[in-house]
Design a protein around this motif. Sequence first.
Motif, short mmCIF file in Angstrom:
data_model
loop_
_atom_site.label_atom_id
_atom_site.label_comp_id
_atom_site.label_asym_id
_atom_site.label_seq_id
_atom_site.Cartn_x
_atom_site.Cartn_y
_atom_site.Cartn_z
N GLU A 103 5.39 -10.79 -8.64
CA GLU A 103 4.43 -11.89 -8.76
C GLU A 103 4.12 -12.82 -7.50
OE1 GLU A 103 4.28 -16.36 -11.06
OE2 GLU A 103 5.80 -14.92 -11.44
N ASN A 104 5.35 -12.74 -6.40
CA ASN A 104 5.33 -13.60 -5.41
C ASN A 104 4.98 -12.82 -4.29
OD1 ASN A 104 6.43 -16.36 -6.14
ND2 ASN A 104 7.49 -15.09 -7.28
N LEU A 105 5.15 -11.55 -4.23
CA LEU A 105 5.14 -10.79 -2.71
C LEU A 105 3.83 -9.72 -2.97
CD1 LEU A 105 8.77 -10.54 -1.47
CD2 LEU A 105 7.02 -12.27 -1.02
N PHE A 106 3.98 -8.92 -3.89
CA PHE A 106 3.18 -7.73 -4.11
C PHE A 106 2.32 -7.78 -5.55
CE2 PHE A 106 7.22 -6.51 -2.20
CZ PHE A 106 6.67 -6.23 -0.70
N PRO A 107 1.42 -8.81 -5.50
CA PRO A 107 0.71 -9.13 -6.85
C PRO A 107 -0.30 -7.98 -7.03
CG PRO A 107 -0.12 -10.54 -5.13
CD PRO A 107 1.11 -9.72 -4.69
N HIS A 108 -0.81 -7.06 -5.76
CA HIS A 108 -2.03 -6.15 -6.07
C HIS A 108 -1.14 -4.80 -5.99
CE1 HIS A 108 -4.55 -9.15 -5.09
NE2 HIS A 108 -3.87 -9.46 -3.97
N ARG A 124 10.84 -11.84 1.67
CA ARG A 124 9.82 -12.58 2.37
C ARG A 124 10.12 -12.52 3.72
NH1 ARG A 124 9.56 -16.78 -0.87
NH2 ARG A 124 7.43 -16.37 -1.94
N GLN A 125 11.22 -12.39 4.45
CA GLN A 125 11.55 -12.18 5.90
C GLN A 125 10.86 -11.15 6.57
OE1 GLN A 125 15.50 -12.94 6.21
NE2 GLN A 125 15.67 -15.14 5.48
N CYS A 126 10.85 -10.00 5.57
CA CYS A 126 10.51 -8.66 6.36
C CYS A 126 8.92 -8.43 5.87
CB CYS A 126 11.61 -7.73 6.26
SG CYS A 126 12.25 -7.47 4.61
N GLN A 127 8.40 -9.00 4.99
CA GLN A 127 7.24 -8.54 4.00
C GLN A 127 6.22 -8.15 5.02
OE1 GLN A 127 5.35 -11.99 2.08
NE2 GLN A 127 3.94 -10.37 0.98
N LYS A 128 6.02 -8.58 6.24
CA LYS A 128 4.97 -8.17 7.19
C LYS A 128 5.25 -6.53 7.59
CE LYS A 128 3.69 -12.44 9.16
NZ LYS A 128 3.94 -13.10 10.42
N ARG A 129 6.37 -6.02 7.38
CA ARG A 129 6.74 -4.79 7.61
C ARG A 129 7.05 -3.79 6.47
NH1 ARG A 129 11.95 -4.56 10.97
NH2 ARG A 129 11.67 -2.53 11.31
N LEU A 130 6.65 -4.14 5.37
CA LEU A 130 6.78 -3.53 4.16
C LEU A 130 5.24 -3.09 3.85
CD1 LEU A 130 9.35 -5.29 2.09
CD2 LEU A 130 9.53 -3.40 3.04
N THR A 131 4.94 -1.82 3.46
CA THR A 131 3.59 -1.53 3.26
C THR A 131 3.71 -0.93 1.78
OG1 THR A 131 3.82 0.92 4.45
CG2 THR A 131 3.24 -0.97 5.74
N ARG A 132 2.39 -0.30 1.34
CA ARG A 132 2.32 0.58 0.24
C ARG A 132 3.31 1.80 0.36
NH1 ARG A 132 -0.88 4.78 -0.35
NH2 ARG A 132 -1.25 4.50 -2.72
#
Length: 358
Positions: free
Chosen positions: A84-89, A57-65
Motif C-alpha cells: 500500500e505504501n511503497l509498491f502500489p502499482h 523506505r530508506q532504500c526504496q530508490k534502489r528497489l526495482t521490479r
Amino acid sequence: MALQLVEAIRDERSKKEFSKAKTFQKAKDDLEDSPTGIPIESLVVATKATTTLAALRQCQKRLTRNSTIVLLQNGMGIYESIVENLFPHPDDRPNIILATTTHGAWKKREVLDAHHVVHAGKGDLQFAIVPDSSANPRDFERTFWDASPALHPDERLLSLDDIEDEVMNNTTPGDPKYLSLRKTVDALLSLDLNTKWRPMAQLQIRLRQKVTINSSVNPITALVGCRNGHLLGTTHSRNLIRSVCREASDIFREAAGQPEDDQSGEWLFGGGNASTGGMQVLSAGFLENETYRVIKNTASNYSSMLLDMEKGAVLEVDYMNGYLSRLGQHYNVPTRTIDALRDAVLVKASLNRIANLV
C-alpha cells in the motif's frame, strides 16, 4: 567508591550507545546511497515488524521490479502495508518472499558486543513466494499443483524452473525479474537452516498458527513479566489462551467462506483456499494444543514482547493481536480477548514510558 563505579558504568553505556548510533547511521547511509548506484537484486529484511516499512523506505530508490525482497518478521500485515505504501502499482512491484522461522536465538546481555547472538534452538525456515503481480503472471507453483492427486502434499515438489529456466550461457539471457527471484530462492534453499519452500496456501496456514500463538503468549508474558513456561502453571493464563484460540479460529472459519473477490487482502496469500484446506489445523482445539506445545518447547525463554517492553521499544502487538482484530472487524467476528490483551499491553508500555520520564 560505589558512586564512582556507577558513573563508570554509565559512561561505558554512553560510549556503547554512541558507537551503536554511529554504526547504524553508517549502515543507513550505505543502504540509501550506494557509491555505484547499483539497484538491489536481493534483499533480506529481518527487522522488527514495526520498523520494516521504514527500513524499506530508506532504500526504496534502489528497489526495482527486478528486485527480490525476503520478509522475515513476527506477525502478519507487513506485506499489505508495504504494498500500500511503497509498491502500489503491480507491474512495478518487486518479487516478494514471505518467510517464517522456528529457530531460537537471543542476544547476550552480559557482553559489551551487542551483536553476540546465540543460536539457542534449532527449528526450520519456511518460505513462499507471493503470487506474480505482473500483467502476464507466471505460476511459481505450477509443478506442485500439477502433480498427481495421488501424491501426498508432502511428497510434491516445487521447481525453480517454474520461476525461470536456468541460464546456461550468455546467449540466452533470462528475464532479470525472474532470474533475481530464482537466485534468491536457490540461495535460501542452500542455507543450513532446515529450509523448506512451501506453496503460499500452506505457508499461510503456518503464519496463521504462529500469529495466533504469539497473540496470547507474547502479551500475557509481557504483562506478567515471566518466562513462557510459567503460563502452563495457572488456570487463568490457560483460560486466556483458550479464548484467543477460539476467537482466531472463528475468524479463519469465517474467512474460509468468503468469495474470491473478498477485499480483505487475504486472497493474496491463498485466502479462503488456505483456510478451506487447513481448517482442521486452524480449529480452536488444534491452535490451543499448538500454543501449549510451543510454550513447552520455549519454557525457559522470555518472549520478544517482554524483552521489548523492558527496553522501552515499540511493541509488535499491532502485527499480532492488532492484525487479528482488524481481520475480525472485516468479517464481523468479535475479538474481545484479543483486543483486551492488546489494550492492556499498550497501557503498560505507555505507563512505563511515563515512569522513565519522571
